[in-house]
Design an enzyme around this catalytic site. Sequence first.
Site, PDB file in Angstrom:
ATOM      1  N   GLU A 117      32.628  36.774  34.493  1.00  0.00           N
ATOM      2  CA  GLU A 117      33.107  36.050  35.330  1.00  0.00           C
ATOM      3  C   GLU A 117      32.720  34.469  35.015  1.00  0.00           C
ATOM      4  OE1 GLU A 117      33.122  36.888  39.588  1.00  0.00           O
ATOM      5  OE2 GLU A 117      34.908  38.107  39.238  1.00  0.00           O
TER       6      GLU A 117
ATOM      7  N   GLU B 217      37.508  44.800  37.109  1.00  0.00           N
ATOM      8  CA  GLU B 217      37.268  44.830  38.448  1.00  0.00           C
ATOM      9  C   GLU B 217      38.427  44.924  39.233  1.00  0.00           C
ATOM     10  OE1 GLU B 217      34.198  42.194  39.807  1.00  0.00           O
ATOM     11  OE2 GLU B 217      32.844  42.479  38.017  1.00  0.00           O
TER      12      GLU B 217
END
Length: 480
Positions: free
Chosen positions: A179, A378
């Site tokens: 991320e 995810e």
Amino acid sequence: MGKTTTLRPDFLWGGAVAAHQLEGGWQAGGKGVSVADIMTAGANGVPRQITKGVQPDLYYPNHEAIDFYNRYPGDIKLFAEMGFKCFRTSIAWTRIFPNGDEDQPNEAGLKFYDDLFDECLKYDIEPVITLSHFEMPYHLVEEYGGWRSRKVIDFFVKFAEVVFKRYQHKVKYWMTFNEINNQSDYQNDFSIMTNSGLFKHDGENMEQTMYQAAHYELVASAEAVQIGHQINPEFQIGSMIAMVPLYPATSKPADVMKAQRANQARYWFEDIQSNGQYPKWLTAYQHNQGWDMDITLADLDVLKAGTVDYIGFSYYMSRAVSAHDDERVDYHYDEAADSVDNPYVEKSEWDWQIDPEGLRYAMNWLADRYDKPQFIVENGFGAVDQKEADGSVHDQYRIDYLKAHIEQMKLAVCEDGVDLMGYTPWGCIDLVSAGTGQMSKRYGFIYVDKDDEGNGTLERSKKDSFAWYQKVIASNGEDL
Ligand code: P53
């Protein structure tokens, strides 16, 4: 040829975790202190404290986490029982280079991941490995100011090279930085620490510092991609972004322009990792701010040569943004100030907007912009679970969330032709929440007996979603 109706036969079903959120063993085998080790437990709406080093009287939930460090054989056996084809985790940088700037790696740390990957491979579970998932050595923060320093590029690249060489016959799928785009929310102390090891200095322009730190990370990522491909041309090395599509709050042109700029500001990282170059708006923006950036011509060559093989991304939610009445001419993005409620979607207890269709939208958006294979690494629903006396948990809400997202994911593949490699729901076993440090924000198919204060037996038990996900995998996503 008929219509595409199914996911590819080798679809990588699995689950995802990160080292610091489940391993524990924070000093085992010579491990150094990471930035995750200096974060206390927060609560819903209460941020985690980020302390200068480990303080004696505070509780740090990642220090023990769920003790995966010692219990992984049993946990992987449960993943195998669910039918996992892959398991996404990260390598704790501080097990390999405890301080980050050593000459030689730590053999005990390397050995731990050899054993862990062997255990996965025993069940034909493919490891999917993130190099840096919110856990850089704290020493690099203290000594070099984190990713403010160009020197950290070399430390990261060395770490990457060591683990690529060591595990080249065990691991094929990699991602560089988890991320990496969270730090576009540069006013958030948590995001700049987890992504870049940054403590805000007095009077510092954090936006500029974030762009500089992220630039160094992107150079480091591109160098690592090139070295990885030299070590083993079979490697698939991806980027990893938090995909939170930003919708305009209304069809008012200023809102639409705001959403466009907000998406540009949140996803320019992927422009570089996938397209190999800075987007025009950002070069203009940095120039117009009058910032003196350290971006060399040699860096730009590295970025061009080190583009990723696939796009890994997390998807939990969408958000909506709206322009201000006195909007700046450059439509500057400020995540906290610009976000507004979207009345068309529900929210989780932690105020994360639940938007399954947003996943299909996101996948189409990424496909249009980058045309690379995608990997949903995810997705999931953080919720409070009630464990029954017999250890069972009736988590139909979690099944509903995942089912709705898998349905949209299949539409993106079968109707829209998106090339999707796999799907690994987050926190397949309960673990420490990154954002809040809680145990009670649970994502797992497997319940772990531990509370927010650190009490509990650490015993594992199956939730209802365990058998459900087993059936989903066995039917390659047909039986939801
Ligand atoms: P937690 C923010 C927005 C989207 C994803 O998050 C995020 C975050 C950071 O909190 O993080 C990712 O645990 C991250 C994982 C994290 C997971 O999402 O705050 O890659 O480490 O645990 C879920 O509920």
